[in-house]
Design an enzyme around this catalytic site. Structure first.
Site, PDB file in Angstrom:
ATOM      1  N   THR A   1     -21.147 -26.741  -8.716  1.00 13.86           N
ATOM      2  CA  THR A   1     -21.661 -26.277 -10.008  1.00 13.86           C
ATOM      3  C   THR A   1     -21.563 -24.765 -10.188  1.00 13.86           C
ATOM      4  O   THR A   1     -21.116 -24.045  -9.297  1.00 13.86           O
ATOM      5  CB  THR A   1     -23.111 -26.825 -10.198  1.00 13.86           C
ATOM      6  OG1 THR A   1     -23.107 -28.225  -9.914  1.00 13.86           O
ATOM      7  CG2 THR A   1     -23.667 -26.636 -11.566  1.00 13.86           C
ATOM      8  N   ASP A  42     -24.152 -38.889 -10.078  1.00 10.20           N
ATOM      9  CA  ASP A  42     -25.538 -38.468 -10.347  1.00 10.20           C
ATOM     10  C   ASP A  42     -26.402 -39.620 -10.871  1.00 10.20           C
ATOM     11  O   ASP A  42     -27.619 -39.493 -10.970  1.00 10.20           O
ATOM     12  CB  ASP A  42     -25.569 -37.289 -11.329  1.00 10.20           C
ATOM     13  CG  ASP A  42     -25.383 -35.953 -10.616  1.00 10.20           C
ATOM     14  OD1 ASP A  42     -25.456 -35.930  -9.379  1.00 10.20           O
ATOM     15  OD2 ASP A  42     -25.163 -34.936 -11.297  1.00 10.20           O
ATOM     16  N   ASN A  54     -19.723 -31.583 -10.948  1.00  6.91           N
ATOM     17  CA  ASN A  54     -20.439 -32.183  -9.818  1.00  6.91           C
ATOM     18  C   ASN A  54     -19.912 -31.676  -8.497  1.00  6.91           C
ATOM     19  O   ASN A  54     -20.052 -30.499  -8.211  1.00  6.91           O
ATOM     20  CB  ASN A  54     -20.467 -33.707  -9.889  1.00  6.91           C
ATOM     21  CG  ASN A  54     -21.567 -34.274  -8.988  1.00  6.91           C
ATOM     22  OD1 ASN A  54     -22.552 -33.582  -8.736  1.00  6.91           O
ATOM     23  ND2 ASN A  54     -21.408 -35.471  -8.489  1.00  6.91           N
ATOM     24  N   GLU A  67     -19.358 -36.852 -12.048  1.00 10.28           N
ATOM     25  CA  GLU A  67     -20.779 -36.821 -12.400  1.00 10.28           C
ATOM     26  C   GLU A  67     -21.397 -38.216 -12.379  1.00 10.28           C
ATOM     27  O   GLU A  67     -22.619 -38.348 -12.353  1.00 10.28           O
ATOM     28  CB  GLU A  67     -20.905 -36.205 -13.799  1.00 10.28           C
ATOM     29  CG  GLU A  67     -22.032 -35.251 -13.971  1.00 10.28           C
ATOM     30  CD  GLU A  67     -21.841 -33.916 -13.277  1.00 10.28           C
ATOM     31  OE1 GLU A  67     -22.619 -33.618 -12.369  1.00 10.28           O
ATOM     32  OE2 GLU A  67     -20.932 -33.160 -13.662  1.00 10.28           O
ATOM     33  N   GLY A  80     -26.910 -28.250  -6.570  1.00  7.96           N
ATOM     34  CA  GLY A  80     -27.269 -29.667  -6.468  1.00  7.96           C
ATOM     35  C   GLY A  80     -28.767 -29.875  -6.560  1.00  7.96           C
ATOM     36  O   GLY A  80     -29.453 -29.288  -7.401  1.00  7.96           O
TER      37      GLY A  80
END
Ligand code: GLY
Length: 555
Positions: free
Chosen positions: A366, A408, A386, A405, A458
């Site tokens: 990120t 997630d 991500n 992503e 994260g």
């Protein structure tokens, strides 16, 4: 009557004075020197903070492909000085229409390793191009063609890669090698590039040009979209044209809460950041932290982290799909209840909190940038694809590295994702849903100070914001917030993770005596980019986390 009128005029004059209060300097701070330069150039050309944000977003997509990009998403927390109003622009990825809750499970219902991490099946529908167009058209002063010009230049002319790039290319080598288009761009002879590698990205330059000319349509429709869909489907992915055309950018009310005299404005769902940060601060507000020794303060901070992250795992997900008890979770009363259950001198084992499931840990990715202009407009943006280099997959002919992503989401309730975060039903996969995030772009304000800050990292993002907020509360410098040694607890795994050197041996022993399990990490983490506007001193200062290669410019 006269006295009342005088009071009213005084009030109006003082409100007017407040409204006209402007920072003496502008500032841009990002994770890469070329992105900071791109933002500064746009301010010098007459753009405002929102134009600079577009320039920085696009520049980071080119020069920091490990962290964010056109194939990803993010949250742009903005403050419009003229309206004295803050919004969160939610450009988070959406699950494609063909996504379903068991898409990463095998016939036995077990998670198939890496399926939500590598390759096109791991990618949600990107939101970054839509966010750039929105910022430019609704808040900016300059055309996209001007704001994107530095990024296009960097992509065409190339730039020398840095050490973090090399390390991450090594870390994600297999995923990059699996995509011939990604390997051709980001590797050198299919291996992590050497020191003198100049990274040129002509396909990405063309995609940026399409956006510069057509706006978001240049990405979600037309030739670029055709290449994206063709590349994804050829490689086994499930995206369709319908998914791209139906991407929804959402403008949301940020989370607001109060910690003593500090007003926090932060990321709303589908980020867990603002809610979790508010819960932690609300718990800690009840303690005289300043008068405690290090061991006692750290114990209580960790217990607050543990409880807020437990609630994250249990309750949080995309609020457009599920009921989230947001008011309750951010209320002082709820925090008082959590505080009452904290033992003053003993760690609470996470498995004693309701809903505990064992897990593991990981995490680095990120990016974040912060901007203020001389009108007082502000942007705090955290963006992601991500994992480092996202899914590692580039649809041929686009130059666009797709996110991963989808990891997630909780692929299976209770099974940890790449960051060791567990989730429940609330964060299960559904078509069109946004995966729960930890990205926490934030503003902190008192009567005479304004902070603009955020970080990658994260699952540790939110605790980094907590530690920085506590620094801000102690009136320390912006350098102190970003330099600060860090520690973290996320409920599961049940351990205090800390950077090398962050806690003294004495403190580690004192925490162990209280029953905490300690995990010394072998690396530092985070990349905080922060700005402080001190109204009393009439000064703007900014700092880029020394753990990275970013730069801050104040002018
Ligand atoms: N992908 C990292 C986050 O959104 O938290």
């Amino acid at each position: 009557m006269r006295r009342a009128l005088t009071l009213i005029s005084l009030f109006l004059i003082s409100s007017l004075c407040l409204a006209q209060e402007n920072p003496p300097q502008a500032a841009v701070v990002t994770a890469h020197p070329l992105a900071t330069q791109a933002g500064m150039e746009i301010l010098e050309q007459g753009g405002n903070a929102f134009d600079a944000a577009v320039a920085v977003t696009a520049a980071l997509a080119v020069v920091e492909p490990t962290g964010s990009g056109l194939g990803g998403g993010g949250f742009w927390l903005i403050h419009d000085a003229q309206q004295n109003r803050a919004w969160m622009i939610d450009g988070r990825e959406m699950a494609p229409a063909k996504a379903h809750r068991n898409m990463y499970l095998d016939a036995q219902g077990e998670v198939i390793p890496n399926l939500s991490m590598n390759g096109p099946l791991a990618a949600g529908i990107p939101g970054t191009p839509a966010a750039m167009e929105y910022l430019a058209s609704q808040y900016g002063k300059l055309p996209l063609s001007q704001s994107l010009s530095a990024a296009i230049r960097y992509a065409e002319q190339g730039f020398n890669i840095d050490k973090p790039y090399q390390r991450m290319a090594n870390f994600r080598l297999k995923a990059l090698q699996d995509s011939s288009a990604a390997a051709a761009i980001f590797l050198e002879n299919n291996q992590p590039p050497g020191d003198h590698f100049i990274l040129k990205q002509p396909d990405l330059a063309n995609t940026l040009k399409a956006i510069a000319i057509q706006g978001a349509k240049g990405f979600y429709q037309g030739d670029v979209a055709k290449r994206l869909i063709h590349g994804v489907q050829q490689a086994g992915g499930i995206w369709t044209h319908h998914d791209l055309e139906n991407y929804q950018l959402i403008v949301r009310e940020p989370i607001r809460s109060q910690y003593h005299n500090i007003t926090l404005t932060s990321a709303a769902l589908p980020s867990s950041g603002g809610i979790v940060l508010s819960t932690m601060l609300n718990i800690l507000e009840g303690y005289p932290l300043n008068s405690m020794d290090d061991a006692q303060r750290t114990h209580l901070i960790v217990e607050a982290m543990r409880r807020a992250y437990r609630d994250r795992a249990e309750y949080l997900g995309d609020g457009d799909f599920i009921e989230v008890p947001q008011q309750l979770l951010t209320s002082k009363q709820y925090a008082a209840g959590l505080r009452a259950a904290i033992h003053p001198h003993q760690a609470t084992p996470s498995k004693l909190l309701p809903g505990a499931i064992e897990g593991y840990e990981k995490g680095r990715d990120t990016t974040h940038f912060s901007i203020i202009d001389k009108q007082g407009n502000r942007v705090s943006a955290t963006m992601s694809i991500n994992y480092p280099f996202g899914s590692g997959f580039v649809p041929p002919g686009t130059g666009v590295l797709l996110n991963d992503e989808m990891d997630d989401f909780s692929s299976k309730p209770g099974t940890p994702n790449a960051y060791g975060l567990v989730g429940a039903e609330a964060n299960a996969i559904e078509p069109g849903k946004r995966p729960l995030s930890s990205m926490t772009p934030s503003f902190l304000e008192t009567a005479d100070r304004v902070a603009i800050l955020g970080t990658p990292g994260g699952s540790r993002i939110i605790t980094m914001l907590l530690l920085a907020t506590l620094e801000f509360a102690e009136n320390s410098t912006v350098d102190a917030w970003v330099n600060r040694p860090r520690f973290h607890h996320q409920y599961l795994p049940d351990q205090i993770q800390y950077e090398p050197g962050a806690l003294s041996n004495e403190l580690v022993n004192a925490l162990q005596t209280r029953g905490h399990k300690m995990k010394r990490l072998d690396h530092q983490y985070g990349g905080m980019q922060a700005i402080l506007w001190d109204k009393k001193l009439n000064r703007v200062t900014a700092a880029s986390d020394p753990r990275g290669i970013g730069t801050a410019q104040v002018q």
